[in-house]
Every structure is written in C-alpha cells, then in structure tokens.
Scaffold this motif. Structure first.
Motif, PDB file in Angstrom:
ATOM      1  N   VAL A  93       0.743  -1.235   0.154  1.00  0.00           N
ATOM      2  CA  VAL A  93      -0.093  -0.004  -0.051  1.00  0.00           C
ATOM      3  C   VAL A  93       0.848   1.481   0.001  1.00  0.00           C
ATOM      4  N   THR A  94       0.585   2.183  -0.740  1.00  0.00           N
ATOM      5  CA  THR A  94       1.278   3.469  -0.824  1.00  0.00           C
ATOM      6  C   THR A  94       0.494   4.200   0.065  1.00  0.00           C
ATOM      7  N   LEU A  95       0.888   4.954   1.395  1.00  0.00           N
ATOM      8  CA  LEU A  95       0.540   5.882   2.316  1.00  0.00           C
ATOM      9  C   LEU A  95       0.387   7.042   1.616  1.00  0.00           C
ATOM     10  N   PRO A  96      -0.895   7.691   1.788  1.00  0.00           N
ATOM     11  CA  PRO A  96      -0.905   9.064   1.120  1.00  0.00           C
ATOM     12  C   PRO A  96       0.156  10.152   1.743  1.00  0.00           C
ATOM     13  N   HIS A  97       0.404   9.977   2.957  1.00  0.00           N
ATOM     14  CA  HIS A  97       1.349  10.914   3.460  1.00  0.00           C
ATOM     15  C   HIS A  97       2.713  10.187   4.043  1.00  0.00           C
ATOM     16  N   GLY A  98       3.010   9.168   2.980  1.00  0.00           N
ATOM     17  CA  GLY A  98       4.462   8.387   3.430  1.00  0.00           C
ATOM     18  C   GLY A  98       4.430   7.904   4.916  1.00  0.00           C
ATOM     19  N   THR A  99       5.741   7.341   5.033  1.00  0.00           N
ATOM     20  CA  THR A  99       5.781   6.734   6.478  1.00  0.00           C
ATOM     21  C   THR A  99       6.737   7.629   7.477  1.00  0.00           C
ATOM     22  N   GLY A 100       7.341   8.668   6.753  1.00  0.00           N
ATOM     23  CA  GLY A 100       8.124   9.541   7.697  1.00  0.00           C
ATOM     24  C   GLY A 100       9.544   8.865   7.762  1.00  0.00           C
ATOM     25  N   LYS A 101       9.717   7.791   7.243  1.00  0.00           N
ATOM     26  CA  LYS A 101      10.963   7.326   7.369  1.00  0.00           C
ATOM     27  C   LYS A 101      11.883   7.724   5.982  1.00  0.00           C
ATOM     28  N   GLN A 140       7.836   4.741  -5.828  1.00  0.00           N
ATOM     29  CA  GLN A 140       6.772   4.197  -5.038  1.00  0.00           C
ATOM     30  C   GLN A 140       7.162   4.000  -3.654  1.00  0.00           C
ATOM     31  N   VAL A 141       8.248   3.424  -3.877  1.00  0.00           N
ATOM     32  CA  VAL A 141       8.907   3.291  -2.501  1.00  0.00           C
ATOM     33  C   VAL A 141       9.620   4.295  -1.597  1.00  0.00           C
ATOM     34  N   LYS A 142      10.010   5.181  -2.425  1.00  0.00           N
ATOM     35  CA  LYS A 142      10.441   6.572  -1.842  1.00  0.00           C
ATOM     36  C   LYS A 142       9.000   7.382  -1.449  1.00  0.00           C
ATOM     37  N   ALA A 143       8.128   7.132  -2.045  1.00  0.00           N
ATOM     38  CA  ALA A 143       6.661   8.134  -1.970  1.00  0.00           C
ATOM     39  C   ALA A 143       6.132   7.381  -0.589  1.00  0.00           C
ATOM     40  N   GLY A 144       6.378   6.229  -0.097  1.00  0.00           N
ATOM     41  CA  GLY A 144       5.761   5.529   1.106  1.00  0.00           C
ATOM     42  C   GLY A 144       5.129   4.388   0.744  1.00  0.00           C
ATOM     43  N   LYS A 145       5.528   3.688  -0.103  1.00  0.00           N
ATOM     44  CA  LYS A 145       4.922   2.248  -0.301  1.00  0.00           C
ATOM     45  C   LYS A 145       5.352   1.251   0.649  1.00  0.00           C
ATOM     46  N   ILE A 146       4.507   0.680   1.250  1.00  0.00           N
ATOM     47  CA  ILE A 146       4.973  -0.368   2.389  1.00  0.00           C
ATOM     48  C   ILE A 146       4.528  -1.810   1.976  1.00  0.00           C
ATOM     49  N   VAL A 196       4.966  10.290  15.052  1.00  0.00           N
ATOM     50  CA  VAL A 196       4.262  10.938  15.657  1.00  0.00           C
ATOM     51  C   VAL A 196       4.143  12.384  15.558  1.00  0.00           C
ATOM     52  N   SER A 197       5.112  12.776  14.856  1.00  0.00           N
ATOM     53  CA  SER A 197       5.309  14.057  14.316  1.00  0.00           C
ATOM     54  C   SER A 197       4.162  14.614  13.327  1.00  0.00           C
ATOM     55  N   PHE A 198       3.703  13.430  12.668  1.00  0.00           N
ATOM     56  CA  PHE A 198       2.374  13.811  11.739  1.00  0.00           C
ATOM     57  C   PHE A 198       1.214  14.400  12.534  1.00  0.00           C
ATOM     58  N   THR A 199       0.207  14.940  11.816  1.00  0.00           N
ATOM     59  CA  THR A 199      -0.842  15.612  12.249  1.00  0.00           C
ATOM     60  C   THR A 199      -1.861  14.326  12.576  1.00  0.00           C
ATOM     61  N   PRO A 200      -2.818  14.424  13.581  1.00  0.00           N
ATOM     62  CA  PRO A 200      -3.833  13.413  13.739  1.00  0.00           C
ATOM     63  C   PRO A 200      -4.533  13.242  12.272  1.00  0.00           C
ATOM     64  N   GLU A 201      -4.619  14.179  11.608  1.00  0.00           N
ATOM     65  CA  GLU A 201      -5.417  13.708  10.274  1.00  0.00           C
ATOM     66  C   GLU A 201      -4.500  13.054   9.321  1.00  0.00           C
ATOM     67  N   GLN A 202      -3.395  13.235   9.234  1.00  0.00           N
ATOM     68  CA  GLN A 202      -2.329  12.458   8.637  1.00  0.00           C
ATOM     69  C   GLN A 202      -2.374  10.901   8.985  1.00  0.00           C
ATOM     70  N   ILE A 203      -2.155  10.654  10.179  1.00  0.00           N
ATOM     71  CA  ILE A 203      -2.170   9.400  10.997  1.00  0.00           C
ATOM     72  C   ILE A 203      -3.630   8.813  10.639  1.00  0.00           C
ATOM     73  N   ALA A 204      -4.494   9.433  10.552  1.00  0.00           N
ATOM     74  CA  ALA A 204      -5.821   8.698  10.411  1.00  0.00           C
ATOM     75  C   ALA A 204      -6.050   8.359   8.949  1.00  0.00           C
ATOM     76  N   ASP A 205      -5.503   9.299   8.005  1.00  0.00           N
ATOM     77  CA  ASP A 205      -5.505   9.095   6.697  1.00  0.00           C
ATOM     78  C   ASP A 205      -4.597   7.942   6.122  1.00  0.00           C
ATOM     79  N   ASN A 206      -3.597   7.723   6.902  1.00  0.00           N
ATOM     80  CA  ASN A 206      -2.703   6.609   6.518  1.00  0.00           C
ATOM     81  C   ASN A 206      -2.922   5.161   6.950  1.00  0.00           C
ATOM     82  N   ALA A 207      -3.693   5.336   8.248  1.00  0.00           N
ATOM     83  CA  ALA A 207      -4.243   4.134   8.939  1.00  0.00           C
ATOM     84  C   ALA A 207      -5.486   3.638   8.085  1.00  0.00           C
TER      85      ALA A 207
END
Length: 232
Positions: A63-71, A155-161, A178-189
């Motif tokens: 899955v490619t997370l809309p806000h990436g992984t932050g890593k 895709q991997v660089k953009a947040g594909k896991i 954790v530095s993501f906003t609550p909205e970003q966390i919820a979107d990715n989840a």
C-alpha cells in the motif's frame, strides 16, 4: 518486578482499556500518550480471522500511504547496466549488480528495500540466507521484482510499504510518525485498513478484522472500533 515509570503511568491513565476508540480519536490520543524524545513510529496491529497455514488465506500486499511513512528509505537497485541511470534518476540510493551482490555475501545489509529485475533473480537467489531473515528478499508480489525500475523506486520513496500476516494471524506495520498531524495518521491508517479489506480471502469465514490497535514506540495500545473504520 520492574517499576512503571511516571510517563508510562500518565500514558496508561489517558487510555481507557475498556473503550473502543474511533480512528479520529485514536490518532489524536496516540500523540498525547507518546513521551519519547525521538520521533516515534506509529504502528498498527490487526488481528485477522484467517488461518495463515492455508495458502488460500495468506494475506500479503502493498500500500502507498498518502502521507508517506516519515522514514528515510534506503533503496538498493540490482539491475543491468542499461537500467542503472533510470534507477538513479528515480532516487535509488545504491545502484549496481555484482559488486553489491558480493557486499551482501560479506554481510552488508545497510538498506531497507532491494529492487531488481526478473532477469537478475537467478543471481540473487544465492543471497536468500542473508536477505530472507531480514525481510529484504525481492518479491514480485511486493512489486520489488519488475522491469519498471524507475516506477518501483519512486513508489517506495513515496511511502509504499509491504506487509504480510504472520503465523498468529496478525498484520503489524508502521504507518507514520508521531510528528504527523492526527489527520495524516488517520488518513494513512484508513488507507492501510482499506487495502487489508480488499485483500480479504474468499475462503475466510466469520469476522475478518477481529481487532485493530494503534500505538507508538513504547506507548500503550489503543483499541479501534472496527465498526467505525470508515468514518469521515
């Protein structure tokens, strides 16, 4: 018996273990209960109603997370010479073939993802003992064995896991920081859970998502209300 730290007590006091939280509530709460000095990962654990011992009930996907992984993901591309520039232009950290195969044989694994081509897999098979236990072995199912090298790297660089169910029927993955906003966390989840839902095996009976927990590094788990996973 180890003592519970002050911060741990505070975190536990904020989480009602008898309550099932909405994804919106949990995404806010996981930030509040995280006390690490570093930017902790946000993780999801999903217990599925499948039997991984049966090949027809093995759940695995990407899955490619809309806000990436932050890593920062370190990507190694093992490819033929004519694909090297494509890989570099797409942002691969390491590009080559024989020299990296020899480095890996010598124990080098300072990478997060390996992308290669079908024609190269014959050479990489011998690396299974080193790469397999570390989850680094390229696999067509995860999109890491492909002739579209540039697209795979982007895709991997953009947040594909890549994720898969374990022997206990649980899928565990990181979905952000954790530095993501609550909205970003919820979107990715939400995107991760929707992908899991699409991968539900036709042979799986009964409740598919038995339990879902959100947590951060060293924080208590927050139980998610599975009936409200599609809330706006």
């Amino acid at each position: 018996m180890s003592r519970i730290s002050k911060n741990r007590k505070i975190a536990l006091s904020k989480v009602d273990s008898t309550k099932e939280y909405s994804l919106k509530e949990a995404s806010q709460l996981v930030k509040e209960i995280t006390t690490t000095k570093f930017d902790a990962s946000v993780d999801m654990d999903v217990r599925l109603g499948v039997d991984p011992r049966k090949s027809t009930q093995m759940v695995r996907g990407t899955v490619t997370l809309p806000h990436g992984t932050g890593k920062t993901v370190r990507v190694l591309v093992l490819c033929s010479a004519d694909k090297e520039q494509e890989a570099k232009d797409a942002g691969a950290d390491y590009v080559g073939l024989d020299e990296y195969i020899e480095k890996i044989k010598g124990g080098w694994t300072e990478i997060d993802v390996i992308i290669t081509m079908p024609a190269i897999m014959g050479k990489i098979g011998a690396l299974g003992r080193v790469l397999g236990p570390r989850g680094l072995m390229p696999n067509p199912k995860s999109g890491t064995v492909t002739n579209n090298i540039g697209d795979a790297v982007r895709q991997v660089k953009a947040g594909k896991i890549d994720f898969r169910v374990d022997k206990a029927g649980i899928v565990h993955t990181s979905i952000g920081k954790v530095s993501f906003t609550p909205e970003q966390i919820a979107d990715n989840a939400r995107e991760f859970l929707r992908t899991l839902e699409r991968l539900k095996p036709t042979s799986a009976k009964g409740t598919y998502m038995k339990s879902v927990y959100l947590s951060s590094t060293m924080s208590p788990g927050i139980k998610i209300d599975t009936r409200a996973l599609t809330e706006a």
